[in-house]
Scaffold this active site. Sequence first.
Site, PDB file in Angstrom:
ATOM      1  N   GLU A 125       0.889  -1.174  -0.053  1.00 35.54           N
ATOM      2  CA  GLU A 125      -0.183  -0.166   0.039  1.00 35.54           C
ATOM      3  C   GLU A 125       0.825   1.401   0.023  1.00 35.54           C
ATOM      4  OE1 GLU A 125      -2.770  -0.071   3.025  1.00 35.54           O
ATOM      5  OE2 GLU A 125      -3.640  -2.118   2.701  1.00 35.54           O
ATOM      6  N   GLY A 129       5.099  -0.165   2.329  1.00 34.81           N
ATOM      7  CA  GLY A 129       5.727  -1.122   1.303  1.00 34.81           C
ATOM      8  C   GLY A 129       6.427  -2.190   2.219  1.00 34.81           C
ATOM      9  N   GLY A 339      28.523   2.955 -27.328  1.00 33.30           N
ATOM     10  CA  GLY A 339      27.421   3.758 -27.661  1.00 33.30           C
ATOM     11  C   GLY A 339      26.199   2.805 -28.049  1.00 33.30           C
ATOM     12  N   GLU A 362       9.519  -7.844  -4.208  1.00 34.43           N
ATOM     13  CA  GLU A 362       9.481  -8.973  -3.297  1.00 34.43           C
ATOM     14  C   GLU A 362      10.319  -8.602  -2.115  1.00 34.43           C
ATOM     15  OE1 GLU A 362       7.809 -12.109  -4.286  1.00 34.43           O
ATOM     16  OE2 GLU A 362       7.093 -10.649  -5.522  1.00 34.43           O
TER      17      GLU A 362
END
Length: 378
Positions: A125, A129, A339, A362
Amino acid sequence: MNFEFPEEVQALRDGVREIVQGKVAQRAAEIDEKGEYPKDIEKLFADNGILAIPFPEEYGGVSGSSVAICMATEEIAKACTTSSLILGVQALGSYPILVAGSEEQKKRLCPPLAQGRVAAYALSEAGSGSDAAAMKTTAKRYGDEYVINGGKIFITHGGVAETLVVFARTDPDGGARGISAFVLEKEKSPWTVLKLEHKLGIRGSPTAQLAFDEVRVPAANRLGGEGQGFKIALAVLDRSRPGIGAQALGIAEGAFSYALGYAKERQQFGQPIASFQGIQFMLADMATQIEAARHLVYLAAGKVDQKAADLTKIAAMAKMFASDMAMRVTTDCVQILGGYGYITDYPVERYMRDAKITQIYEGTNQIQRVVISRALLR
């Protein structure tokens, strides 16, 4: 430690590998670019029994073994992290039923999931967490049903799931002991999707913010007794963390395989860049880190299947080490491509973006270190 896996598990892995290389790998870049949930891959996995792997045969599945789940997850993640979550979250959403469900609940709820009905797991929530016990979502009982009010965030597949395991507070003053677990079936207990997040990686996997407004769920869909929800949540995370380690392992392997091939072919100063010792040392370090993570991940998966006493510690170690490794390896793979590694025409930047989440969900890797140290000092 014996890493000679049973023939049936190896055959399952080889079958998944064939499907992934034939049907999933070529979709990975498009899935990432469009940020759309790959419904075709979900159907492919359902039709070929991949979504049945988390379930024992008696509940309509093909395995139920953590080793098998990790092997399949690793193979899928080598090509496409988003697609690996289709299996990973199916296992996560099903674990509470397999861990804490009654025999009646398992026989009623698991076979449809094994056939492809999508599951998800709703714990986090906005204010809870890492501190999951601080959740505010409530479930109040009225006769033979509960009424759930509140909301959840960061729910992987929350927008496509048909079965959702929700953790809610049944005792407002009970702390961690005041939380219970419920299985919501979309047809009977519909929830609302408020928002889908736009993310750095795993872009094709819908991460949803959910709302529960007077959502009614039968008491028969409560898992375990009232107040056992937090214990169930922790038991599920012990079992799901090796799967995150396997996902991270697959991500690292996919990126490394590409970078290794590139280093053999890319010419600079009249020779392949793989001939330079600086690149050779990077390749050697990456290969060693991958191999070390593989052993720890499958040690942890074996601990799940054995119901080992030290599972909590080893699962946390596997998740932490493999995800940290994946972030290092994918970053170095981008560096090897120079790059070209930074542009989306080449897959290593996608692997690097996808790797980051494995250090976060998790349980963040900081939380894993707390779990490990508590086990050591207990």
